[in-house]
Write an enzyme that holds these catalytic residues in place. Structure first.
Site, PDB file in Angstrom:
ATOM      1  N   ASP A 123      41.461  48.353  31.289  1.00  0.00           N
ATOM      2  CA  ASP A 123      41.261  47.258  31.690  1.00  0.00           C
ATOM      3  C   ASP A 123      42.733  47.204  30.647  1.00  0.00           C
ATOM      4  OD1 ASP A 123      39.799  46.780  33.793  1.00  0.00           O
ATOM      5  OD2 ASP A 123      37.934  45.951  31.839  1.00  0.00           O
ATOM      6  N   ARG A 180      46.074  49.121  38.539  1.00  0.00           N
ATOM      7  CA  ARG A 180      45.545  47.884  38.915  1.00  0.00           C
ATOM      8  C   ARG A 180      45.997  47.094  39.738  1.00  0.00           C
ATOM      9  NH1 ARG A 180      40.256  45.873  36.163  1.00  0.00           N
ATOM     10  NH2 ARG A 180      39.053  47.118  37.195  1.00  0.00           N
ATOM     11  N   LYS A 183      46.648  39.449  38.541  1.00  0.00           N
ATOM     12  CA  LYS A 183      47.659  38.014  38.245  1.00  0.00           C
ATOM     13  C   LYS A 183      47.933  37.808  36.697  1.00  0.00           C
ATOM     14  CE  LYS A 183      47.744  35.383  42.385  1.00  0.00           C
ATOM     15  NZ  LYS A 183      47.239  33.511  42.289  1.00  0.00           N
ATOM     16  N   GLY A 184      46.681  38.438  36.166  1.00  0.00           N
ATOM     17  CA  GLY A 184      47.262  38.722  34.243  1.00  0.00           C
ATOM     18  C   GLY A 184      45.723  37.386  34.935  1.00  0.00           C
ATOM     19  N   THR A 222      42.190  40.797  43.155  1.00  0.00           N
ATOM     20  CA  THR A 222      42.719  39.335  43.982  1.00  0.00           C
ATOM     21  C   THR A 222      42.062  38.463  44.772  1.00  0.00           C
ATOM     22  OG1 THR A 222      44.022  37.886  44.614  1.00  0.00           O
ATOM     23  CG2 THR A 222      44.444  39.980  45.381  1.00  0.00           C
ATOM     24  N   HIS A 223      41.468  37.117  44.850  1.00  0.00           N
ATOM     25  CA  HIS A 223      40.549  36.723  45.240  1.00  0.00           C
ATOM     26  C   HIS A 223      41.530  35.886  46.244  1.00  0.00           C
ATOM     27  CE1 HIS A 223      38.532  37.557  41.509  1.00  0.00           C
ATOM     28  NE2 HIS A 223      37.975  38.207  42.361  1.00  0.00           N
ATOM     29  N   ARG A 284      33.405  31.429  28.680  1.00  0.00           N
ATOM     30  CA  ARG A 284      34.776  31.853  29.143  1.00  0.00           C
ATOM     31  C   ARG A 284      35.315  31.883  30.487  1.00  0.00           C
ATOM     32  NH1 ARG A 284      35.074  35.495  24.650  1.00  0.00           N
ATOM     33  NH2 ARG A 284      34.558  37.173  26.370  1.00  0.00           N
ATOM     34  N   ARG A 285      34.455  32.215  31.920  1.00  0.00           N
ATOM     35  CA  ARG A 285      35.460  31.988  33.035  1.00  0.00           C
ATOM     36  C   ARG A 285      34.988  30.730  33.302  1.00  0.00           C
ATOM     37  NH1 ARG A 285      36.122  37.173  31.742  1.00  0.00           N
ATOM     38  NH2 ARG A 285      37.710  36.262  31.197  1.00  0.00           N
TER      39      ARG A 285
HETATM   40  C1  LIG Z   1      38.741  43.264  39.461  1.00  0.00           C
HETATM   41  C2  LIG Z   1      39.401  42.032  38.822  1.00  0.00           C
HETATM   42  C3  LIG Z   1      40.027  42.970  37.524  1.00  0.00           C
HETATM   43  C4  LIG Z   1      41.010  42.754  36.872  1.00  0.00           C
HETATM   44  N1  LIG Z   1      41.087  42.699  35.484  1.00  0.00           N
HETATM   45  C5  LIG Z   1      41.711  42.564  34.759  1.00  0.00           C
HETATM   46  C6  LIG Z   1      42.120  43.120  33.659  1.00  0.00           C
HETATM   47  O1  LIG Z   1      42.440  43.864  33.490  1.00  0.00           O
HETATM   48  N2  LIG Z   1      43.036  42.060  33.034  1.00  0.00           N
HETATM   49  C7  LIG Z   1      43.748  40.634  33.037  1.00  0.00           C
HETATM   50  O2  LIG Z   1      44.291  40.277  32.659  1.00  0.00           O
HETATM   51  N3  LIG Z   1      43.316  40.008  34.508  1.00  0.00           N
HETATM   52  C8  LIG Z   1      42.392  40.639  35.378  1.00  0.00           C
HETATM   53  N4  LIG Z   1      41.198  40.091  36.733  1.00  0.00           N
HETATM   54  C9  LIG Z   1      42.274  38.684  36.328  1.00  0.00           C
HETATM   55  C10 LIG Z   1      43.041  38.705  37.397  1.00  0.00           C
HETATM   56  O3  LIG Z   1      44.023  38.805  36.480  1.00  0.00           O
HETATM   57  C11 LIG Z   1      42.951  36.988  37.585  1.00  0.00           C
HETATM   58  O4  LIG Z   1      42.788  36.873  36.568  1.00  0.00           O
HETATM   59  C12 LIG Z   1      41.750  36.595  38.914  1.00  0.00           C
HETATM   60  O5  LIG Z   1      41.257  37.631  39.470  1.00  0.00           O
HETATM   61  C13 LIG Z   1      42.325  35.030  39.062  1.00  0.00           C
HETATM   62  O6  LIG Z   1      43.450  35.208  39.842  1.00  0.00           O
HETATM   63  P1  LIG Z   1      43.339  35.512  41.368  1.00  0.00           P
HETATM   64  O7  LIG Z   1      44.299  37.048  42.406  1.00  0.00           O
HETATM   65  O8  LIG Z   1      41.912  35.766  42.001  1.00  0.00           O
HETATM   66  O9  LIG Z   1      43.770  33.913  42.080  1.00  0.00           O
HETATM   67  P2  LIG Z   1      43.774  33.173  41.792  1.00  0.00           P
HETATM   68  O10 LIG Z   1      44.815  31.956  42.179  1.00  0.00           O
HETATM   69  O11 LIG Z   1      43.175  32.577  40.715  1.00  0.00           O
HETATM   70  O12 LIG Z   1      42.031  32.243  42.907  1.00  0.00           O
HETATM   71  C14 LIG Z   1      42.025  32.780  44.315  1.00  0.00           C
HETATM   72  C15 LIG Z   1      40.694  31.937  45.024  1.00  0.00           C
HETATM   73  O13 LIG Z   1      39.483  32.402  43.874  1.00  0.00           O
HETATM   74  C16 LIG Z   1      38.727  31.962  43.032  1.00  0.00           C
HETATM   75  N5  LIG Z   1      38.524  32.460  41.339  1.00  0.00           N
HETATM   76  C17 LIG Z   1      39.646  33.605  41.201  1.00  0.00           C
HETATM   77  N6  LIG Z   1      38.359  33.685  40.013  1.00  0.00           N
HETATM   78  C18 LIG Z   1      37.899  33.595  39.808  1.00  0.00           C
HETATM   79  C19 LIG Z   1      36.471  33.582  38.814  1.00  0.00           C
HETATM   80  N7  LIG Z   1      36.660  33.855  38.054  1.00  0.00           N
HETATM   81  N8  LIG Z   1      35.120  32.754  39.472  1.00  0.00           N
HETATM   82  C20 LIG Z   1      35.390  31.754  40.582  1.00  0.00           C
HETATM   83  N9  LIG Z   1      36.449  31.720  41.734  1.00  0.00           N
HETATM   84  C21 LIG Z   1      37.560  32.278  40.898  1.00  0.00           C
HETATM   85  C22 LIG Z   1      39.923  30.429  43.216  1.00  0.00           C
HETATM   86  O14 LIG Z   1      39.040  30.022  42.654  1.00  0.00           O
HETATM   87  C23 LIG Z   1      40.941  30.097  44.161  1.00  0.00           C
HETATM   88  O15 LIG Z   1      40.269  30.478  44.790  1.00  0.00           O
HETATM   89  C24 LIG Z   1      40.697  41.428  37.268  1.00  0.00           C
HETATM   90  C25 LIG Z   1      40.531  40.616  37.986  1.00  0.00           C
HETATM   91  C26 LIG Z   1      40.263  41.429  39.018  1.00  0.00           C
HETATM   92  C27 LIG Z   1      39.569  40.489  40.443  1.00  0.00           C
END
Ligand SMILES: Cc1cc2nc3c(=O)[nH]c(=O)nc-3n(C[C@H](O)[C@H](O)[C@H](O)COP(=O)(O)OP(=O)(O)OC[C@H]3O[C@@H](n4cnc5c(N)ncnc54)[C@H](O)[C@@H]3O)c2cc1C
Length: 304
Positions: A123, A180, A183-184, A222-223, A284-285
């Site tokens: 990660d 992977r 966004k961060g 990403t979501h 935290r989440r």
């Molecule tokens: C498989 C995976 C591995 C990751 N590994 C790392 C890593 O190694 N280092 C790092 O810095 N970051 C990591 N992340 C986190 C990532 O950087 C983002 O902060 C996180 O995924 C939210 O960004 P998004 O692309 O989903 O977009 P967003 O615009 O933040 O979210 C899109 C949609 O998803 C929903 N959503 C997003 N996250 C959550 C959540 N936790 N709970 C509920 N709803 C949510 C939002 O409400 C929004 O509707 C990881 C994420 C994933 C999916």
């Protein structure tokens, strides 16, 4: 407002109540809990990556303990024959305390993982770790080749250059890079990271474009439905075969988008956190994304 209120009062709530809020996002306390979640995902055609939750460590004894725990996890995953790899955070192995020892501990995890044919992803943590973690990955890759991967963060201004440098440095290595892209998640200063939502999206796609064009295995984490659609388009444009990319999402987040991706035939992997330290992770989440409370409350009443 209610979501924010709940998020802010979390530290004062009994752990049992927070667990009711959190269990949708964390598999449980032990590896057995994680494996039963992974089995359910696998049945649905979804792969998994388990992550042992941990708080910050302050000495190398704790790092060594984490190494042994990871070895145990690998052994259990292999025993249960599940489609599941591992994610780990180098600071849990002492990256910022003793980087040489950290390398040696992660090397031991990777050696055992390779023996059991399990892939390990490193990660990416906050910006003080970026260069250290890239170096760690490239060094481990020399020995473990396709069995190890790293994460890059689209919000960091340096990422496009890092990708170009990694492509140059890994040129001599026979297997392609495995990264992977996300966004961060950490809070970084504006001189290091893009702050604007649209800018982060733009750079996510720019980085992904570079990855796909250069044969890097891309784990698209990403979501964000917009990024998922644009990624589909890039995959189509470059004719990327299924064995060269996958989508990744967090356990419990955006299940309808998750099903849409899986149903349209793309490989999908879900990141499944578990461990005794679930409380810190969930607090935290939920603080980061108070909207989670909506999802959780819905999950309390709606089954399936
Ligand atoms: C498989 C995976 C591995 C990751 N590994 C790392 C890593 O190694 N280092 C790092 O810095 N970051 C990591 N992340 C986190 C990532 O950087 C983002 O902060 C996180 O995924 C939210 O960004 P998004 O692309 O989903 O977009 P967003 O615009 O933040 O979210 C899109 C949609 O998803 C929903 N959503 C997003 N996250 C959550 C959540 N936790 N709970 C509920 N709803 C949510 C939002 O409400 C929004 O509707 C990881 C994420 C994933 C999916």
């Amino acid at each position: 407002m209610i979501n924010k209120l709940i998020a802010n009062t979390l530290p004062y709530m009994p752990k049992k109540a927070v667990w009711i809020l959190s269990k949708r996002y964390v598999a449980g306390k032990g590896i057995a809990d994680a494996i039963s979640v992974v089995k359910r995902l696998n049945k649905r055609g979804i792969k998994a990556s388990v992550d042992l939750l941990g708080e910050f460590i302050s000495n190398m004894d704790e790092a060594e303990k984490n190494m042994h725990q990871y070895i145990e996890i690998i052994s259990e995953l292999a025993k249960h024959d599940v489609d599941c790899n591992l994610s780990l955070k180098p600071t849990s192995f002492g990256l910022l305390i003793d980087s040489a020892k950290c390398y040696s501990l992660i090397r031991q995890v990777l050696a055992y993982a390779s023996l059991k044919e399990k892939f390990v992803r490193i990660d990416m943590e906050d910006s003080q770790c970026t260069s250290l973690e890239i170096d760690l990955y490239l060094k481990l890759k020399e020995e473990f080749q396709e069995n190890v991967g790293l994460v890059v963060q689209a919000y960091l201004k340096r990422t496009y250059n890092d990708l170009s440098d990694m492509l140059l440095q890994a040129h001599s290595v026979t297997t392609p890079l495995n990264l992977r892209i996300c966004k961060g998640i950490y809070i970084e200063p504006a001189y290091l990271a893009y702050k604007d939502f649209h800018q982060v999206r733009h750079h996510f796609l720019e980085d992904l474009d570079l990855m796909l064009k250069n044969g890097i295995y891309a784990a698209i984490a990403t979501h964000d439905p917009f990024l998922v659609c644009e990624s589909f388009e890039l995959i189509r444009r470059y004719g990327v075969p299924k064995e060269k990319y996958e989508f990744q999402m967090l356990y419990g987040v955006a299940p309808s988008l998750r099903n849409k991706i899986a149903d349209s035939g793309h490989n999908l992997r879900v990141y499944v956190p578990f461990g005794k330290d679930w409380f810190g992770y969930c607090s935290r989440r939920i603080k980061e994304n108070p909207k989670m409370v909506n999802d959780i409350v819905k999950a309390l009443f709606v089954r399936g």
